[in-house]
Write a protein that holds these residues in place. Structure first.
Motif, short mmCIF file in Angstrom:
data_model
loop_
_atom_site.label_atom_id
_atom_site.label_comp_id
_atom_site.label_asym_id
_atom_site.label_seq_id
_atom_site.Cartn_x
_atom_site.Cartn_y
_atom_site.Cartn_z
N LYS A 11 0.82 -1.20 0.00
CA LYS A 11 0.00 0.00 0.00
C LYS A 11 0.86 1.26 0.00
CE LYS A 11 -3.86 2.34 0.31
NZ LYS A 11 -4.87 2.34 -0.78
N LEU A 12 2.00 1.20 0.70
CA LEU A 12 2.86 2.36 0.82
C LEU A 12 3.90 2.46 -0.30
CD1 LEU A 12 3.56 2.31 4.68
CD2 LEU A 12 1.88 3.71 3.45
N SER A 13 3.81 1.56 -1.27
CA SER A 13 4.80 1.55 -2.35
C SER A 13 4.63 2.72 -3.31
CB SER A 13 4.75 0.22 -3.12
OG SER A 13 3.47 0.04 -3.72
N ASN A 14 3.44 3.32 -3.30
CA ASN A 14 3.18 4.51 -4.11
C ASN A 14 2.83 5.68 -3.19
OD1 ASN A 14 3.40 3.24 -6.73
ND2 ASN A 14 1.45 2.23 -6.25
N PRO A 15 3.18 6.92 -3.58
CA PRO A 15 2.90 8.08 -2.73
C PRO A 15 1.41 8.18 -2.37
CG PRO A 15 4.40 8.69 -4.48
CD PRO A 15 3.93 7.29 -4.80
N GLN A 16 1.16 8.48 -1.10
CA GLN A 16 -0.21 8.56 -0.58
C GLN A 16 -0.39 9.85 0.20
OE1 GLN A 16 -2.57 6.12 -0.95
NE2 GLN A 16 -1.27 4.55 -1.88
N ASP A 17 -1.66 10.28 0.30
CA ASP A 17 -2.02 11.32 1.27
C ASP A 17 -2.30 10.60 2.59
OD1 ASP A 17 -1.83 13.55 -0.39
OD2 ASP A 17 -3.85 13.24 -1.18
N ILE A 18 -1.47 10.87 3.58
CA ILE A 18 -1.54 10.11 4.83
C ILE A 18 -1.82 11.04 6.00
CG2 ILE A 18 -0.20 8.68 6.45
CD1 ILE A 18 1.35 7.59 4.09
N VAL A 19 -2.71 10.59 6.89
CA VAL A 19 -2.97 11.27 8.15
C VAL A 19 -2.53 10.36 9.29
CG1 VAL A 19 -4.83 11.90 9.75
CG2 VAL A 19 -4.83 12.83 7.44
N ILE A 20 -1.81 10.93 10.25
CA ILE A 20 -1.42 10.20 11.45
C ILE A 20 -2.14 10.82 12.64
CG2 ILE A 20 0.48 9.45 12.92
CD1 ILE A 20 2.37 9.90 10.59
N LEU A 21 -2.91 10.01 13.34
CA LEU A 21 -3.71 10.49 14.48
C LEU A 21 -3.19 9.90 15.79
CD1 LEU A 21 -7.16 9.93 12.82
CD2 LEU A 21 -6.46 12.12 13.75
N SER A 22 -3.26 10.70 16.85
CA SER A 22 -3.03 10.17 18.18
C SER A 22 -4.06 10.76 19.13
CB SER A 22 -1.60 10.45 18.67
OG SER A 22 -1.29 9.61 19.77
N LYS A 85 -10.91 13.16 5.68
CA LYS A 85 -11.80 12.73 4.60
C LYS A 85 -11.05 12.49 3.29
CE LYS A 85 -15.89 15.13 6.42
NZ LYS A 85 -16.80 16.30 6.23
N THR A 86 -9.98 13.21 3.06
CA THR A 86 -9.27 13.10 1.79
C THR A 86 -8.06 12.16 1.86
OG1 THR A 86 -7.94 15.06 2.32
CG2 THR A 86 -9.96 15.40 1.06
N ALA A 87 -7.78 11.62 3.03
CA ALA A 87 -6.61 10.74 3.20
C ALA A 87 -6.84 9.39 2.53
CB ALA A 87 -6.31 10.55 4.68
N GLY A 88 -5.76 8.86 1.96
CA GLY A 88 -5.82 7.50 1.41
C GLY A 88 -5.40 6.46 2.43
N VAL A 89 -4.58 6.89 3.41
CA VAL A 89 -4.13 6.01 4.49
C VAL A 89 -4.22 6.79 5.80
CG1 VAL A 89 -2.19 4.69 5.45
CG2 VAL A 89 -2.54 4.76 2.97
#
Length: 332
Positions: A11-22, A85-89
């Protein structure tokens, strides 16, 4: 687990829009693990945003230098929700239930993004497509290091990532006093080998107090400490007036509860604080005293065997009374 890692790697092999939440009120492990993962993912050409429900303690500002500042839901809810909403991961770090991220939880639940949970708390809820959970890990930062290793990408690890991960290790283990295993020290050693200065980090984290912090600590120990000697327990409480008098802000009470366990015969300690609309309780213990069970059963919380927390929508006196009544059930 290996199959999950391979699927995540694909999944991470191609550039993604990613959000990291804590989680709300992010601590050193929440900030350290999210910052380290963000820097790691950006080296893979991903677009990454970190989001916290509430502000993080300024003592950890050194981790943020040179990177995009985390988004804070309390300060900018619309931007945070739009990013989700727009994140892919979506990575979920250092929490195991969506109620730990408050109002963002529903948006995450209905997101079609690939969700990856990395956490070390017990009983993770089924909130992600991939759940990387290890309750024996000292911290989520430890798990993020292992995540990088299992992906076969430790060559990306640099000093800035290492400082973030070491921050999580130091803070979640109480400077390696609890929740450790042999692997924890191995990882700490590897981080030192790449150039992380653990002395300098400890100095930044623990020796950056302002005069008001010491005055607050003195007030807590002199005027707000209550001993339950027959049960080998103690607690400190803070009122709304205390918060106003000492100008207490986020992070100022961090570590105060640990002073109670410095007493020889005290094995269970609590810090009970009166917030504007809720009462918070931080629990710490020695040896086999399980405060995680206490937090889950009586204070809508959880955490670890020797370090947990919770909250209650009640009066301060009611929460104090509840704590004193249940203590005998946990200290035999």
């Amino acid at each position: 687990m290996k199959e999950d890692i391979q699927n995540i790697k694909l999944k991470l092999s191609n550039p993604q829009d990613i959000v990291i939440l804590s989680h709300r009120n992010p601590d050193g492990d929440a900030v350290g693990s999210t910052v380290a993962l963000s820097r790691f993912l950006k080296k893979g050409n991903h677009a990454v945003k970190i989001i916290y429900p509430s502000e993080y303690p300024l003592v950890f500002q050194y981790l943020i230098e040179g990177m995009q500042a985390p988004l804070i839901y309390d300060l900018n809810p619309q931007e945070c929700l739009e990013a989700i909403k727009t994140a892919g991961v979506i990575f979920l770090l250092d929490f195991n239930a969506l109620d730990r991220i408050d109002k963002m939880g529903e948006t995450v639940m209905f997101s079609k993004a690939t969700k990856i949970l990395i956490d070390h708390h017990i009983d993770p809820e089924p909130i992600a497509d991939f759940i990387l959970s290890d309750t024996k890990a000292s911290s989520t930062s430890e798990m993020v290091y292992l995540f990088m290793r299992d992906l076969g990408m430790l060559e990306r690890l640099d000093i800035q990532m290492g400082e973030a991960l070491f921050t999580g290790l130091i803070t979640d283990t109480g400077s390696f006093r609890y929740s450790t295993r042999g692997l924890t020290y191995q990882i700490a050693g590897e981080l030192k080998n790449i150039g992380v200065d653990d002395y300098a980090l400890s100095n930044l984290i623990f020796n950056s107090l302002e005069p008001k912090n010491l005055k607050l600590l003195g007030h807590c120990l002199a005027n707000r400490m209550v001993l339950l000697t027959e049960h080998k327990a103690a607690y400190i409480f803070l009122t709304k007036d205390d918060y106003q008098q000492f100008g207490i802000s986020r992070g100022d009470t961090e570590g105060i509860v640990n002073y109670l366990l410095m007493m020889k015969d005290i094995v269970l300690a609590a810090l009970i604080t009166e917030q504007p609309s809720i009462i918070k309780i931080s629990l710490r213990s020695k040896d086999d005293i399980n405060v995680q069970q206490m937090a889950a059963a009586h204070f809508n919380g959880g955490g670890h065997k020797n370090a947990s927390g919770g909250s209650a929508y009640a009066k301060l006196d009611d929460v104090i009374n509840r704590f004193t009544k249940v203590v005998p059930n946990f200290v035999k």
